[in-house]
Design a protein around this motif. Structure first.
Motif, PDB file in Angstrom:
ATOM      1  N   ASP A  96      -5.021 -22.590 -34.284  1.00  0.00           N
ATOM      2  CA  ASP A  96      -4.392 -21.557 -35.108  1.00  0.00           C
ATOM      3  C   ASP A  96      -3.477 -20.638 -34.298  1.00  0.00           C
ATOM      4  OD1 ASP A  96      -5.725 -22.164 -37.625  1.00  0.00           O
ATOM      5  OD2 ASP A  96      -7.550 -21.422 -36.681  1.00  0.00           O
ATOM      6  N   TYR A  97      -3.502 -20.782 -32.969  1.00  0.00           N
ATOM      7  CA  TYR A  97      -2.693 -19.913 -32.111  1.00  0.00           C
ATOM      8  C   TYR A  97      -1.687 -20.698 -31.262  1.00  0.00           C
ATOM      9  CZ  TYR A  97      -6.529 -16.813 -33.319  1.00  0.00           C
ATOM     10  OH  TYR A  97      -7.469 -16.090 -34.017  1.00  0.00           O
ATOM     11  N   LEU A  98      -1.609 -22.001 -31.435  1.00  0.00           N
ATOM     12  CA  LEU A  98      -0.780 -22.837 -30.562  1.00  0.00           C
ATOM     13  C   LEU A  98       0.529 -23.228 -31.227  1.00  0.00           C
ATOM     14  CD1 LEU A  98      -3.436 -25.308 -29.075  1.00  0.00           C
ATOM     15  CD2 LEU A  98      -2.639 -23.125 -28.132  1.00  0.00           C
ATOM     16  N   ALA A  99       1.617 -23.162 -30.452  1.00  0.00           N
ATOM     17  CA  ALA A  99       2.912 -23.645 -30.923  1.00  0.00           C
ATOM     18  C   ALA A  99       2.865 -25.167 -31.026  1.00  0.00           C
ATOM     19  CB  ALA A  99       4.014 -23.214 -29.967  1.00  0.00           C
ATOM     20  N   GLU A 100       3.820 -25.726 -31.746  1.00  0.00           N
ATOM     21  CA  GLU A 100       3.800 -27.148 -32.065  1.00  0.00           C
ATOM     22  C   GLU A 100       3.744 -28.035 -30.825  1.00  0.00           C
ATOM     23  OE1 GLU A 100       6.560 -30.431 -34.490  1.00  0.00           O
ATOM     24  OE2 GLU A 100       7.084 -28.315 -34.469  1.00  0.00           O
ATOM     25  N   GLY A 101       4.644 -27.794 -29.870  1.00  0.00           N
ATOM     26  CA  GLY A 101       4.679 -28.638 -28.685  1.00  0.00           C
ATOM     27  C   GLY A 101       3.402 -28.551 -27.873  1.00  0.00           C
ATOM     28  N   THR A 102       2.883 -27.343 -27.713  1.00  0.00           N
ATOM     29  CA  THR A 102       1.643 -27.142 -26.962  1.00  0.00           C
ATOM     30  C   THR A 102       0.476 -27.826 -27.656  1.00  0.00           C
ATOM     31  OG1 THR A 102       2.449 -25.007 -26.156  1.00  0.00           O
ATOM     32  CG2 THR A 102       0.080 -25.405 -26.029  1.00  0.00           C
ATOM     33  N   ALA A 103       0.426 -27.710 -28.980  1.00  0.00           N
ATOM     34  CA  ALA A 103      -0.665 -28.317 -29.735  1.00  0.00           C
ATOM     35  C   ALA A 103      -0.641 -29.834 -29.630  1.00  0.00           C
ATOM     36  CB  ALA A 103      -0.579 -27.888 -31.195  1.00  0.00           C
ATOM     37  N   ALA A 104       0.545 -30.434 -29.693  1.00  0.00           N
ATOM     38  CA  ALA A 104       0.651 -31.892 -29.580  1.00  0.00           C
ATOM     39  C   ALA A 104       0.248 -32.365 -28.185  1.00  0.00           C
ATOM     40  CB  ALA A 104       2.074 -32.334 -29.900  1.00  0.00           C
ATOM     41  N   ARG A 105       0.669 -31.623 -27.172  1.00  0.00           N
ATOM     42  CA  ARG A 105       0.340 -32.001 -25.794  1.00  0.00           C
ATOM     43  C   ARG A 105      -1.164 -31.889 -25.549  1.00  0.00           C
ATOM     44  NH1 ARG A 105       3.972 -29.248 -23.928  1.00  0.00           N
ATOM     45  NH2 ARG A 105       2.981 -27.437 -22.990  1.00  0.00           N
ATOM     46  N   LEU A 106      -1.765 -30.818 -26.048  1.00  0.00           N
ATOM     47  CA  LEU A 106      -3.202 -30.648 -25.884  1.00  0.00           C
ATOM     48  C   LEU A 106      -3.969 -31.722 -26.640  1.00  0.00           C
ATOM     49  CD1 LEU A 106      -5.533 -28.949 -24.758  1.00  0.00           C
ATOM     50  CD2 LEU A 106      -5.453 -27.606 -26.875  1.00  0.00           C
ATOM     51  N   THR A 107      -3.494 -32.088 -27.816  1.00  0.00           N
ATOM     52  CA  THR A 107      -4.148 -33.145 -28.591  1.00  0.00           C
ATOM     53  C   THR A 107      -4.181 -34.447 -27.793  1.00  0.00           C
ATOM     54  OG1 THR A 107      -3.446 -32.132 -30.673  1.00  0.00           O
ATOM     55  CG2 THR A 107      -4.079 -34.454 -30.749  1.00  0.00           C
ATOM     56  N   ARG A 108      -3.079 -34.784 -27.148  1.00  0.00           N
ATOM     57  CA  ARG A 108      -3.040 -35.994 -26.318  1.00  0.00           C
ATOM     58  C   ARG A 108      -4.047 -35.903 -25.170  1.00  0.00           C
ATOM     59  NH1 ARG A 108      -0.423 -36.549 -21.691  1.00  0.00           N
ATOM     60  NH2 ARG A 108       1.021 -34.839 -22.144  1.00  0.00           N
ATOM     61  N   LEU A 109      -4.087 -34.761 -24.498  1.00  0.00           N
ATOM     62  CA  LEU A 109      -4.995 -34.601 -23.362  1.00  0.00           C
ATOM     63  C   LEU A 109      -6.458 -34.701 -23.795  1.00  0.00           C
ATOM     64  CD1 LEU A 109      -3.189 -31.665 -21.511  1.00  0.00           C
ATOM     65  CD2 LEU A 109      -3.321 -34.042 -20.771  1.00  0.00           C
ATOM     66  N   LEU A 110      -6.795 -34.037 -24.898  1.00  0.00           N
ATOM     67  CA  LEU A 110      -8.179 -34.085 -25.385  1.00  0.00           C
ATOM     68  C   LEU A 110      -8.555 -35.482 -25.847  1.00  0.00           C
ATOM     69  CD1 LEU A 110      -8.410 -30.731 -27.405  1.00  0.00           C
ATOM     70  CD2 LEU A 110      -9.080 -31.169 -25.027  1.00  0.00           C
ATOM     71  N   PHE A 111      -7.617 -36.155 -26.494  1.00  0.00           N
ATOM     72  CA  PHE A 111      -7.879 -37.511 -26.967  1.00  0.00           C
ATOM     73  C   PHE A 111      -8.190 -38.450 -25.807  1.00  0.00           C
ATOM     74  CE2 PHE A 111      -6.430 -41.769 -28.208  1.00  0.00           C
ATOM     75  CZ  PHE A 111      -7.176 -41.969 -29.361  1.00  0.00           C
ATOM     76  N   HIS A 112      -7.473 -38.281 -24.707  1.00  0.00           N
ATOM     77  CA  HIS A 112      -7.681 -39.163 -23.560  1.00  0.00           C
ATOM     78  C   HIS A 112      -8.923 -38.801 -22.745  1.00  0.00           C
ATOM     79  CE1 HIS A 112      -3.249 -40.386 -23.925  1.00  0.00           C
ATOM     80  NE2 HIS A 112      -4.012 -41.395 -24.301  1.00  0.00           N
ATOM     81  N   MET A 113      -9.616 -37.727 -23.123  1.00  0.00           N
ATOM     82  CA  MET A 113     -10.913 -37.428 -22.518  1.00  0.00           C
ATOM     83  C   MET A 113     -12.036 -38.218 -23.181  1.00  0.00           C
ATOM     84  SD  MET A 113     -10.705 -33.294 -21.960  1.00  0.00           S
ATOM     85  CE  MET A 113      -9.228 -32.542 -21.258  1.00  0.00           C
ATOM     86  N   LEU A 114     -11.718 -38.875 -24.305  1.00  0.00           N
ATOM     87  CA  LEU A 114     -12.718 -39.645 -25.040  1.00  0.00           C
ATOM     88  C   LEU A 114     -12.924 -41.023 -24.419  1.00  0.00           C
ATOM     89  CD1 LEU A 114     -11.436 -38.961 -28.664  1.00  0.00           C
ATOM     90  CD2 LEU A 114     -13.457 -37.924 -27.621  1.00  0.00           C
ATOM     91  N   ARG A 115     -14.126 -41.511 -24.502  1.00  0.00           N
ATOM     92  CA  ARG A 115     -14.362 -42.922 -24.208  1.00  0.00           C
ATOM     93  C   ARG A 115     -14.083 -43.730 -25.482  1.00  0.00           C
ATOM     94  NH1 ARG A 115     -20.731 -42.957 -22.875  1.00  0.00           N
ATOM     95  NH2 ARG A 115     -19.969 -41.325 -21.510  1.00  0.00           N
ATOM     96  N   SER A 116     -14.060 -45.030 -25.374  1.00  0.00           N
ATOM     97  CA  SER A 116     -13.807 -45.882 -26.536  1.00  0.00           C
ATOM     98  C   SER A 116     -14.827 -45.595 -27.629  1.00  0.00           C
ATOM     99  CB  SER A 116     -13.878 -47.356 -26.122  1.00  0.00           C
ATOM    100  OG  SER A 116     -13.678 -48.192 -27.237  1.00  0.00           O
TER     101      SER A 116
END
Length: 281
Positions: free
Chosen positions: A193-213
């Motif tokens: 709710d506090y993140l700009a679009e570019g920052t939110a997309a970049r963070l989403t990628r980083l968090l997603f890649h912290m997941l295992r299969s």
């Protein structure tokens, strides 16, 4: 309060962003009504920002719990707080807590002793509702937040067990200085709710890649203009970044589609919060 909310909502929709912001910063702050409204401890806490930032965990606790009977609270302040506590956005925040607790439990059913990460965790109140946390069926629940007061409260509530606090900022994640691996479930409840679009997309990628299969990422964001938006901005100085479904889906822009096993979007029962759920292939 109904008339005030309705009037502020009308003005917000009528004016452009600059005109609305000027009204909030100049007209509202000097109006005698502000002193009356700020008798509400919830409204005043948001405006004063005692921890230095908007939407802190103490503020959210006002929505989780009923503070209407606090000693010294005058009648007007108590009634304004009760009104705010029953607004749709407040109900959405409580429902979000329950949903996250259910997700913790579901992850423990899906995976034996799963590893879970909560980003910008606040007081991690959802863990207090989780049977998986209570029964020690989580391998590890990492509570990640930049506010040491939040982490101290979590350590007080969970002195032993699967919860581990880590102090750090989202900025450190974005810079590649902080990362976690092999997570079964990663979630962030109020951060987006506090993140700009570019920052939110970049963070989403980083968090997603912290997941295992097979792991799952869940992020929440308030939808465009809930009914209380005008009041929040005018009297609480609480400004969120609102997103609709297409904007939430756009948060996956930096993720290779071949890595996505499932993408789900859904709203809460009050129609205020949009959830984006991503499962890693």
């Amino acid at each position: 309060m109904e008339s005030l909310h309705r009037g502020l909502r009308t003005l917000r929709r009528k004016w452009d962003r600059e005109e609305w912001r000027r009204f909030c910063l100049e007209a509202v702050r000097t109006h005698p009504l502000r002193e009356v409204i700020h008798q509400c401890p919830f409204t005043r806490h948001a405006f004063e920002r005692p921890r230095g930032y908007a939407g802190d965990a103490e503020l959210i606790d006002y929505l989780y719990n009923d503070h209407a009977h606090v000693d010294g609270l005058e009648y007007q302040g108590r009634e304004i707080y009760r009104y705010m506590h029953d607004q749709p956005s407040a109900r959405s925040v409580r429902e979000r807590r329950e949903l996250l607790a259910a997700e913790l439990d579901a992850t423990a059913e899906r995976v034996h002793l799963p590893r879970i990460l909560s980003v910008a965790c606040g007081h991690l109140r959802e863990a207090e509702l989780s049977t998986a946390v209570r029964d020690h069926r989580l391998g590890e629940l990492i509570a990640f937040d930049q506010d040491p007061l939040c982490l101290a409260e979590i350590a007080r509530v969970f002195p032993t067990g699967p919860v581990r606090t880590v102090c750090g900022s989202v900025r450190s994640m974005l810079l590649g200085k902080t990362s976690f691996r092999d997570m079964d479930f990663v979630y962030s409840a109020g951060l987006y709710d506090y993140l700009a679009e570019g920052t939110a997309a970049r963070l989403t990628r980083l968090l997603f890649h912290m997941l295992r299969s097979g792991g799952k990422l869940l992020v929440a964001n308030f939808a465009v203009f809930p009914p209380e938006t005008g009041y929040m901005e005018a009297f609480m100085d609480w400004w969120l970044v609102y997103r609709d479904e297409s904007q939430m889906r756009a948060l996956t822009a930096e993720i290779d589609p071949s890595e996505l096993a499932e993408v789900k979007l859904f709203r809460d029962s009050v129609d205020n919060v949009i959830y984006l759920s991503l499962t890693r292939r």
